[in-house]
Design an enzyme around this catalytic site. Structure first.
Site, PDB file in Angstrom:
ATOM      1  N   GLU A 168      -9.982 -22.721 -20.951  1.00  0.00           N
ATOM      2  CA  GLU A 168      -9.200 -22.147 -19.860  1.00  0.00           C
ATOM      3  C   GLU A 168      -9.655 -22.673 -18.509  1.00  0.00           C
ATOM      4  OE1 GLU A 168      -6.540 -20.461 -19.668  1.00  0.00           O
ATOM      5  OE2 GLU A 168      -6.212 -19.862 -21.747  1.00  0.00           O
ATOM      6  N   GLU A 171      -8.338 -26.239 -18.245  1.00  0.00           N
ATOM      7  CA  GLU A 171      -6.895 -26.299 -18.065  1.00  0.00           C
ATOM      8  C   GLU A 171      -6.482 -25.897 -16.655  1.00  0.00           C
ATOM      9  OE1 GLU A 171      -5.456 -25.317 -22.659  1.00  0.00           O
ATOM     10  OE2 GLU A 171      -5.104 -23.865 -21.064  1.00  0.00           O
ATOM     11  N   GLU A 172      -7.101 -24.859 -16.116  1.00  0.00           N
ATOM     12  CA  GLU A 172      -6.667 -24.327 -14.824  1.00  0.00           C
ATOM     13  C   GLU A 172      -7.237 -25.087 -13.640  1.00  0.00           C
ATOM     14  OE1 GLU A 172      -7.137 -20.125 -14.446  1.00  0.00           O
ATOM     15  OE2 GLU A 172      -5.943 -19.665 -16.230  1.00  0.00           O
TER      16      GLU A 172
END
Length: 286
Positions: A168, A171-172
């Site tokens: 996460e 990805e962010e």
């Protein structure tokens, strides 16, 4: 959820009873709990399916079976109504199939319910300058309220908590990280479609520092001084965030020990899985 099955077929397409009459039934396998699983793959006329299903239920009842699971791929949606009319009900669905279930005995049904929880992660990434990696989101409850928050997301099926936290963040924000610990977790109810949530607050160490934010979901991302992040009015009003900040300070300043993943083997499955524990205290007492 998954339903375990025996590796060899329990029933064939045709069964001869009393040595005389051959009755055609649905192919099925034993599950681990006294039931059977029908995993249909080939197209079938709904009338033929109804006939085979009735014959099969009679046979399984004579065998003393309990639950009957029918896995229907999306291509066989024409058979759903027939199964429901015979007493089956929906158990769960995935993008490519629907699972229906039927309980044969007159006693109380012991079929486990569908998966009741969604698992999420929140990632605290703190660099050596005591800056925390934060984002503003383009959608959801945090959109448009000006709050800088830590990267969060949902754990995918088959994914470990530590893997989800690392993914996460990447990805962010484009930041590579090393997982350190689970600092805490939160259990909430009546969330998405009435399900419950387990959310794990994780601490990670950055391995890179140049931010490359995701355009689809993230409005902005930055390294923010921890004091500035902690002093946001929202963090003081929202108690879970307030505790998260206190946990982070306790980790950095007072040596608070959370849970780190330790691979363990199991009697029941071949793959290793992770047990999350306080490694520091455990190792010091061993």
């Amino acid at each position: 959820m998954s339903v375990s099955a025996s590796p060899t077929p329990l029933l064939g397409d045709r069964l001869c009873e009393n040595g005389y009459e051959c009755v055609k039934i649905l192919p099925a396998t034993n599950d681990a709990h006294g039931g059977v699983i029908v995993d249909l793959k080939e197209p079938m006329d709904s009338e033929l399916f109804a006939t085979l299903l009735r014959s099969s239920l009679l046979h399984w009842k004579k065998q003393g079976k309990d639950g009957v699971w029918i896995k229907l791929p999306i291509e066989l949606v024409n058979l759903v109504e027939t199964a429901v009319k015979e007493g089956f009900w929906y158990h769960h669905a995935e993008p490519n199939y629907l699972m229906l279930v039927y309980w044969i005995p007159k006693t109380g049904c012991t079929i486990p319910p569908n998966a009741s929880h969604c698992v999420g992660v929140g990632a605290i990434v703190l660099n050596d300058k005591k800056e925390v990696l934060v984002v503003q989101e383009k959608r959801g409850g945090f959109h448009g309220i000006g709050v800088w928050k830590i990267p969060t997301g949902v754990v995918d099926a088959g994914e470990e908590i530590f893997e989800a936290a690392i993914r996460e963040v990447k990805e962010e924000t484009g930041i590579d990280t090393e997982f350190m610990e689970v600092l805490a977790f939160r259990h909430t109810h009546n969330s998405f479609f009435g399900k419950s949530d387990l959310s794990f607050v994780c601490m990670l160490r950055p391995l890179s520092f140049d931010i490359k934010k995701q355009d689809l979901e993230i409005e902005a991302a930055q390294w923010m001084p921890f004091e500035e992040f902690a002093d946001q009015p929202f963090n003081q009003m929202h108690e879970p965030f307030k505790y998260m900040i206190e946990l982070c300070l306790a980790k950095v300043e007072n040596g608070y020990d959370g849970f780190s993943p330790r691979p363990v083997s199991s009697y029941f499955v071949e793959e290793l899985n992770c047990l999350y524990l306080n490694s520091h205290d455990l190792d010091n007492t061993s």
